[in-house]
Design an enzyme around this catalytic site. Structure first.
Site, PDB file in Angstrom:
ATOM      1  CE1 TYR A  15      -3.744   2.469   0.824  1.00 19.64           C
ATOM      2  CE2 TYR A  15      -2.261   3.270   2.533  1.00 19.64           C
ATOM      3  CZ  TYR A  15      -3.404   3.422   1.770  1.00 19.64           C
ATOM      4  OH  TYR A  15      -4.205   4.522   1.950  1.00 19.64           O
ATOM      5  CE  LYS A  61      -2.780   5.267  -2.119  1.00 19.05           C
ATOM      6  NZ  LYS A  61      -4.026   5.955  -2.575  1.00 19.05           N
TER       7      LYS A  61
END
Length: 255
Positions: free
Chosen positions: A148, A152
């Site tokens: 993740y 990002k």
């Protein structure tokens, strides 16, 4: 009245911001992954102009979503808010396109939509996270990674890459909304939706100090912040664009 398109607006921060904007009289187009979620999104934001449907883990559906968005009148603001891969939405899935679902939704989909949708008139935002500080700017094996934090960081890099290419034509930024109680953030998150939703809504209509943010800025609900230093690496930005083009078959307009 401002026209705004928000991906991932069937729940969470996207939907909360859409409610604020709709109640202020702005024209908001929502996005949901499937028809069932679209119906509940329309019910939650009855003033929304429309709800577009598309599974952002699918390259084909993301391209189709861009086509549907382009059939509507031009948007002033586009918010790439959809995301998976943290907390309750953590995913180890490999999609039918043989890439990580986390990469597909968080990195590739906003890239495809940016390239294929008509450029918004005024503002473009990539929703990031403070998790991006732990991201790896090396871009090794990113299409198979379930990280993740990496995706990002990619979102900040995409914002900076398009900001650099488009100059002062529009404001392109990235945002960390905070750790809030959403499906992704989980019930233990300390923050409520109200503050990030209102900050995002203010930015979407160019209200207050947020309207004066320099293109390429990373900001939070408290204002501008320094991003991961790797996000400013132009060579890596261009490498990310090349990878996204190779995987999706979609190139950046004009080069």
């Amino acid at each position: 009245m401002v026209r705004i398109f928000i991906t991932g607006s069937s729940d969470g921060i996207g939907q909360a911001a859409a409610k604020v904007l709709s109640e202020q009289g702005h024209s908001v187009v929502l996005h949901a992954r499937n028809a069932d979620r679209a119906a509940s999104a329309q019910e939650a934001v009855p003033g929304a102009e429309a709800v577009l449907v598309g599974d952002l883990s699918s390259i084909a559906e993301t391209k189709a979503l861009a086509e549907e968005a382009n059939k509507l009148p031009p948007f002033d603001t586009v918010i790439h808010n959809a995301g998976i891969g943290y907390g309750a939405t953590a995913s180890q899935e490999i999609t039918a396109d043989k890439i990580s679902a986390v990469f597909a939704v968080n990195t590739l989909a906003p890239y495809i939509l940016t390239c294929l949708m008509h450029k918004p008139k005024a503002r473009l935002l990539y929703m990031s996270s403070d998790s991006h500080y732990g991201g790896d700017e090396s871009l090794r094996n990113i299409t198979q990674s379930h990280s993740y934090g990496n995706t990002k960081l990619h979102d900040v890099m995409l914002a900076n890459a398009f900001s650099r290419r488009w100059g002062n034509a529009i404001q392109v930024v990235s945002m960390h909304p905070g750790w809030v109680r959403t499906k992704m953030g989980g019930v233990m998150a300390p923050g409520a939706l109200d503050r990030p939703a209102r900050v995002l809504a203010d930015w979407a209509i160019g209200k207050g100090d947020l309207a004066r943010l320099k293109s390429g800025t990373f900001f939070t609900t408290s204002g501008p912040e320094s991003a991961h230093p790797g996000a400013d690496n132009v060579q890596k930005q261009e490498e990310l664009l090349r990878i996204c083009k190779e995987v999706s078959g979609v190139g950046v307009p004009g080069g």
